[in-house]
Scaffold this motif. Sequence first.
Motif, PDB file in Angstrom:
ATOM      1  N   GLN A  22      -8.712   4.256 -13.342  1.00  0.00           N
ATOM      2  CA  GLN A  22      -7.959   4.899 -12.262  1.00  0.00           C
ATOM      3  C   GLN A  22      -8.870   5.794 -11.415  1.00  0.00           C
ATOM      4  OE1 GLN A  22      -4.851   4.076 -11.343  1.00  0.00           O
ATOM      5  NE2 GLN A  22      -4.996   2.576 -12.982  1.00  0.00           N
ATOM      6  N   SER A 114      -0.404  -2.244  -8.708  1.00  0.00           N
ATOM      7  CA  SER A 114      -0.666  -0.987  -9.408  1.00  0.00           C
ATOM      8  C   SER A 114       0.488  -0.617 -10.327  1.00  0.00           C
ATOM      9  CB  SER A 114      -0.894   0.147  -8.406  1.00  0.00           C
ATOM     10  OG  SER A 114      -2.061  -0.082  -7.671  1.00  0.00           O
ATOM     11  N   GLU A 118       0.420  -0.398 -14.418  1.00  0.00           N
ATOM     12  CA  GLU A 118       0.846   0.844 -15.080  1.00  0.00           C
ATOM     13  C   GLU A 118       1.911   0.548 -16.127  1.00  0.00           C
ATOM     14  OE1 GLU A 118       1.327   4.878 -16.077  1.00  0.00           O
ATOM     15  OE2 GLU A 118      -0.252   3.996 -14.864  1.00  0.00           O
TER      16      GLU A 118
END
Length: 180
Positions: A22, A114, A118
Motif C-alpha cells: 500500500q 483496490s 482489500e
Amino acid sequence: MARPKTKAELQAELPKAYERLQQAISNLSEEQRVEEIVFSEAFLLKHKEAHWTRDKNLRDILIHLYEWQLLLLHCLENLEADRFLPEPYNWRTYGQMNDAFVTKHQHTTLSEASELLEASHRRIEDQLQRMSEEELFEKGRFRWAGHSHAASYFTANTISHYEWARKKITYYRKHPHSGI
C-alpha cells in the motif's frame, strides 16, 4: 524476510507485507496510478517474465493479486478440493490463466480493484486466524496443496505476491515512461 515457519510469524508478516504494498502504491503519482505501464525494450530483453508485458496498469497488478487470493480462498473454504488451480489450468499453463484474469477485468476500475484486493486480503487474514498450526504446516494435509502445506500457499499468494507487486510498482515509479 525468511518464509514464516509458524502461524505467529505468518500472522505478523502478512499485515506488514500488505502495508509495504500500500505504501508503494501511495508513492505513485495520480497519473502513474492510471496510465499504461510501459517498460523499455532494453529492460524487457533482460526481464523475460510474462508479467512485465502482461500487466498494463496498476489495476492489472491489483487484479492479479486479487484473483490469486480467490484461488486460495476457494481452497480454504473447500478444504476437500482436489486441486489449487481451476480446470483447465495446471502449473504449466497458469500463464494463460493470468492472461484470462486481465481480460476478465478490463472493465474493472482501479478503485474497484483496490476494494476487491482489500476485501480478499481481509478474508485471507480471517482464514489464517481460524486455522491451527497443524492445518497450516502439516505437509500433504490438503489434497489441493499437494505435497506442500497450506502455509506455503498463504505465503505465496500474499506476502511473496505483495513483494512481487511492490517491486514492480517501485521500479515503474522510479522509471516512468521507460519505453517512450
